[in-house]
Design a protein around this motif. Structure first.
Motif, PDB file in Angstrom:
ATOM      1  N   ARG A 142       2.913  16.950 -26.664  1.00  0.00           N
ATOM      2  CA  ARG A 142       2.917  18.037 -27.653  1.00  0.00           C
ATOM      3  C   ARG A 142       3.750  17.647 -28.879  1.00  0.00           C
ATOM      4  NH1 ARG A 142       4.600  22.716 -24.743  1.00  0.00           N
ATOM      5  NH2 ARG A 142       2.531  22.627 -23.816  1.00  0.00           N
ATOM      6  N   ARG A 143       4.876  17.010 -28.610  1.00  0.00           N
ATOM      7  CA  ARG A 143       5.741  16.565 -29.701  1.00  0.00           C
ATOM      8  C   ARG A 143       5.052  15.520 -30.568  1.00  0.00           C
ATOM      9  NH1 ARG A 143      10.740  13.338 -28.957  1.00  0.00           N
ATOM     10  NH2 ARG A 143      11.455  13.321 -31.073  1.00  0.00           N
ATOM     11  N   ALA A 144       4.321  14.605 -29.925  1.00  0.00           N
ATOM     12  CA  ALA A 144       3.586  13.571 -30.662  1.00  0.00           C
ATOM     13  C   ALA A 144       2.473  14.206 -31.493  1.00  0.00           C
ATOM     14  CB  ALA A 144       3.001  12.549 -29.688  1.00  0.00           C
ATOM     15  N   GLU A 145       1.782  15.195 -30.918  1.00  0.00           N
ATOM     16  CA  GLU A 145       0.725  15.872 -31.666  1.00  0.00           C
ATOM     17  C   GLU A 145       1.295  16.596 -32.897  1.00  0.00           C
ATOM     18  OE1 GLU A 145      -1.032  18.365 -28.700  1.00  0.00           O
ATOM     19  OE2 GLU A 145      -2.137  16.707 -27.768  1.00  0.00           O
ATOM     20  N   GLN A 146       2.452  17.223 -32.712  1.00  0.00           N
ATOM     21  CA  GLN A 146       3.078  17.916 -33.846  1.00  0.00           C
ATOM     22  C   GLN A 146       3.502  16.924 -34.930  1.00  0.00           C
ATOM     23  OE1 GLN A 146       6.198  20.001 -31.807  1.00  0.00           O
ATOM     24  NE2 GLN A 146       4.924  21.813 -31.403  1.00  0.00           N
ATOM     25  N   ALA A 147       4.053  15.776 -34.502  1.00  0.00           N
ATOM     26  CA  ALA A 147       4.474  14.760 -35.468  1.00  0.00           C
ATOM     27  C   ALA A 147       3.262  14.198 -36.201  1.00  0.00           C
ATOM     28  CB  ALA A 147       5.234  13.634 -34.754  1.00  0.00           C
ATOM     29  N   LEU A 148       2.165  13.994 -35.490  1.00  0.00           N
ATOM     30  CA  LEU A 148       0.951  13.480 -36.120  1.00  0.00           C
ATOM     31  C   LEU A 148       0.409  14.479 -37.139  1.00  0.00           C
ATOM     32  CD1 LEU A 148      -1.212  11.292 -36.265  1.00  0.00           C
ATOM     33  CD2 LEU A 148      -2.394  12.454 -34.393  1.00  0.00           C
ATOM     34  N   GLU A 149       0.374  15.761 -36.760  1.00  0.00           N
ATOM     35  CA  GLU A 149      -0.087  16.792 -37.700  1.00  0.00           C
ATOM     36  C   GLU A 149       0.796  16.829 -38.945  1.00  0.00           C
ATOM     37  OE1 GLU A 149      -0.633  20.679 -35.975  1.00  0.00           O
ATOM     38  OE2 GLU A 149      -1.614  19.798 -34.221  1.00  0.00           O
ATOM     39  N   GLN A 150       2.096  16.709 -38.733  1.00  0.00           N
ATOM     40  CA  GLN A 150       3.050  16.737 -39.850  1.00  0.00           C
ATOM     41  C   GLN A 150       2.797  15.565 -40.794  1.00  0.00           C
ATOM     42  OE1 GLN A 150       7.043  16.992 -38.387  1.00  0.00           O
ATOM     43  NE2 GLN A 150       7.964  16.825 -40.406  1.00  0.00           N
ATOM     44  N   GLU A 151       2.564  14.384 -40.236  1.00  0.00           N
ATOM     45  CA  GLU A 151       2.321  13.200 -41.067  1.00  0.00           C
ATOM     46  C   GLU A 151       0.946  13.227 -41.712  1.00  0.00           C
ATOM     47  OE1 GLU A 151       4.393  10.853 -42.107  1.00  0.00           O
ATOM     48  OE2 GLU A 151       5.965  11.943 -41.060  1.00  0.00           O
ATOM     49  N   LEU A 152      -0.042  13.764 -41.017  1.00  0.00           N
ATOM     50  CA  LEU A 152      -1.396  13.832 -41.577  1.00  0.00           C
ATOM     51  C   LEU A 152      -1.460  14.713 -42.818  1.00  0.00           C
ATOM     52  CD1 LEU A 152      -3.744  13.968 -38.460  1.00  0.00           C
ATOM     53  CD2 LEU A 152      -3.708  12.218 -40.244  1.00  0.00           C
ATOM     54  N   HIS A 164      -3.645   2.447 -43.740  1.00  0.00           N
ATOM     55  CA  HIS A 164      -3.258   3.854 -43.557  1.00  0.00           C
ATOM     56  C   HIS A 164      -3.003   4.172 -42.081  1.00  0.00           C
ATOM     57  CE1 HIS A 164      -3.571   5.527 -47.576  1.00  0.00           C
ATOM     58  NE2 HIS A 164      -4.702   4.821 -47.783  1.00  0.00           N
ATOM     59  N   LEU A 165      -3.832   3.628 -41.212  1.00  0.00           N
ATOM     60  CA  LEU A 165      -3.667   3.863 -39.779  1.00  0.00           C
ATOM     61  C   LEU A 165      -2.347   3.285 -39.282  1.00  0.00           C
ATOM     62  CD1 LEU A 165      -4.850   4.935 -37.148  1.00  0.00           C
ATOM     63  CD2 LEU A 165      -6.064   2.778 -36.883  1.00  0.00           C
ATOM     64  N   ARG A 166      -2.031   2.018 -39.652  1.00  0.00           N
ATOM     65  CA  ARG A 166      -0.754   1.414 -39.239  1.00  0.00           C
ATOM     66  C   ARG A 166       0.428   2.181 -39.801  1.00  0.00           C
ATOM     67  NH1 ARG A 166      -3.490  -3.543 -39.938  1.00  0.00           N
ATOM     68  NH2 ARG A 166      -2.738  -3.713 -42.050  1.00  0.00           N
ATOM     69  N   ARG A 167       0.340   2.591 -41.044  1.00  0.00           N
ATOM     70  CA  ARG A 167       1.418   3.333 -41.685  1.00  0.00           C
ATOM     71  C   ARG A 167       1.635   4.689 -40.994  1.00  0.00           C
ATOM     72  NH1 ARG A 167       1.830   6.392 -46.854  1.00  0.00           N
ATOM     73  NH2 ARG A 167       3.977   6.135 -47.519  1.00  0.00           N
ATOM     74  N   LEU A 168       0.517   5.351 -40.670  1.00  0.00           N
ATOM     75  CA  LEU A 168       0.607   6.644 -39.977  1.00  0.00           C
ATOM     76  C   LEU A 168       1.269   6.471 -38.610  1.00  0.00           C
ATOM     77  CD1 LEU A 168      -0.180   9.668 -40.004  1.00  0.00           C
ATOM     78  CD2 LEU A 168      -2.326   8.990 -38.937  1.00  0.00           C
ATOM     79  N   ILE A 169       0.860   5.455 -37.891  1.00  0.00           N
ATOM     80  CA  ILE A 169       1.432   5.207 -36.554  1.00  0.00           C
ATOM     81  C   ILE A 169       2.928   4.922 -36.660  1.00  0.00           C
ATOM     82  CG2 ILE A 169       1.447   3.571 -34.623  1.00  0.00           C
ATOM     83  CD1 ILE A 169      -1.636   3.375 -34.979  1.00  0.00           C
ATOM     84  N   SER A 170       3.334   4.101 -37.603  1.00  0.00           N
ATOM     85  CA  SER A 170       4.764   3.777 -37.725  1.00  0.00           C
ATOM     86  C   SER A 170       5.568   5.002 -38.146  1.00  0.00           C
ATOM     87  CB  SER A 170       4.993   2.608 -38.678  1.00  0.00           C
ATOM     88  OG  SER A 170       4.629   2.962 -39.992  1.00  0.00           O
TER      89      SER A 170
END
Length: 191
Positions: free
Chosen positions: A120-130, A167-173
């Motif tokens: 859940r935390r990872a999903e929230q962080a991904l949404e925040q970065e997206l 963009h994908l690598r940057r998003l992941i980092s």
């Protein structure tokens, strides 16, 4: 012609210490009790022990039988059923299948609370970065998430494949940094 005594008559005689009456009752019910025990337990030794216990309980509780409350046959089968249930419970305490054979079924495949929290935390962080990624890159990343290759996703959005990979690598980092706690605010890093 031989007179056949009723169960109740045999019980009354047995209660007056007539041993022959008890023997007749025992012979009348032992075979059927054994058959029932054998059917339920599927083991001759267990069935014999169960039958012996049943006949012992019937004999020792004979004084409790009340003909006004029902037939002797029903009373005797209630005792037999109780003995069977007790025996089956005792037999089921010991495992009949090795633990190794069922170990896989004992493990809950559902994720534990820690895993659910991290996901859940990872999903929230991904949404925040997206939120900081351009719309067409977001659409392309969605295609990759849904199973498209990076090349196909880039083409569908008229992008260079290397740009999408960047963009994908940057998003992941950035998501990793956010999850590690080294960066709490996505605005703190310059684009």
């Amino acid at each position: 012609m031989q007179y056949i005594s009723s169960d109740e008559e045999l019980v009354n005689r047995a209660l007056r210490q007539d041993e022959q009456a008890w023997i007749e009752l025992d012979e009348r019910y032992r075979r059927t009790a054994f058959g029932w025990c054998m059917y339920r337990l599927k083991n001759r030794d267990e069935a014999e022990e169960c039958t012996a216990e049943t006949m012992f309980r019937i004999h020792s509780r004979l004084h409790r039988f009340d003909p006004l409350r029902g037939r002797f046959r029903n009373w005797a089968w209630t005792i037999c059923r109780d003995v069977l249930v007790d025996r089956l419970r005792r037999l089921k305490v010991a495992p009949t299948v090795p633990l190794e054979a069922v170990a896989d079924t004992l493990i809950d495949p559902a994720p534990g609370p820690e895993t659910v929290y991290k996901r859940r935390r990872a999903e929230q962080a991904l949404e925040q970065e997206l939120a900081f990624v351009p719309e067409r890159v977001r659409r392309a990343l969605g295609l990759v998430r849904d199973g498209s290759s990076i090349r196909a996703a880039a083409r569908s959005e008229n992008m260079d494949e290397h740009t999408l990979r960047y963009h994908l690598r940057r998003l992941i980092s950035r998501v990793r940094l956010l999850l590690s706690g080294r960066r709490s605010n996505p605005d703190s890093e310059a684009d």
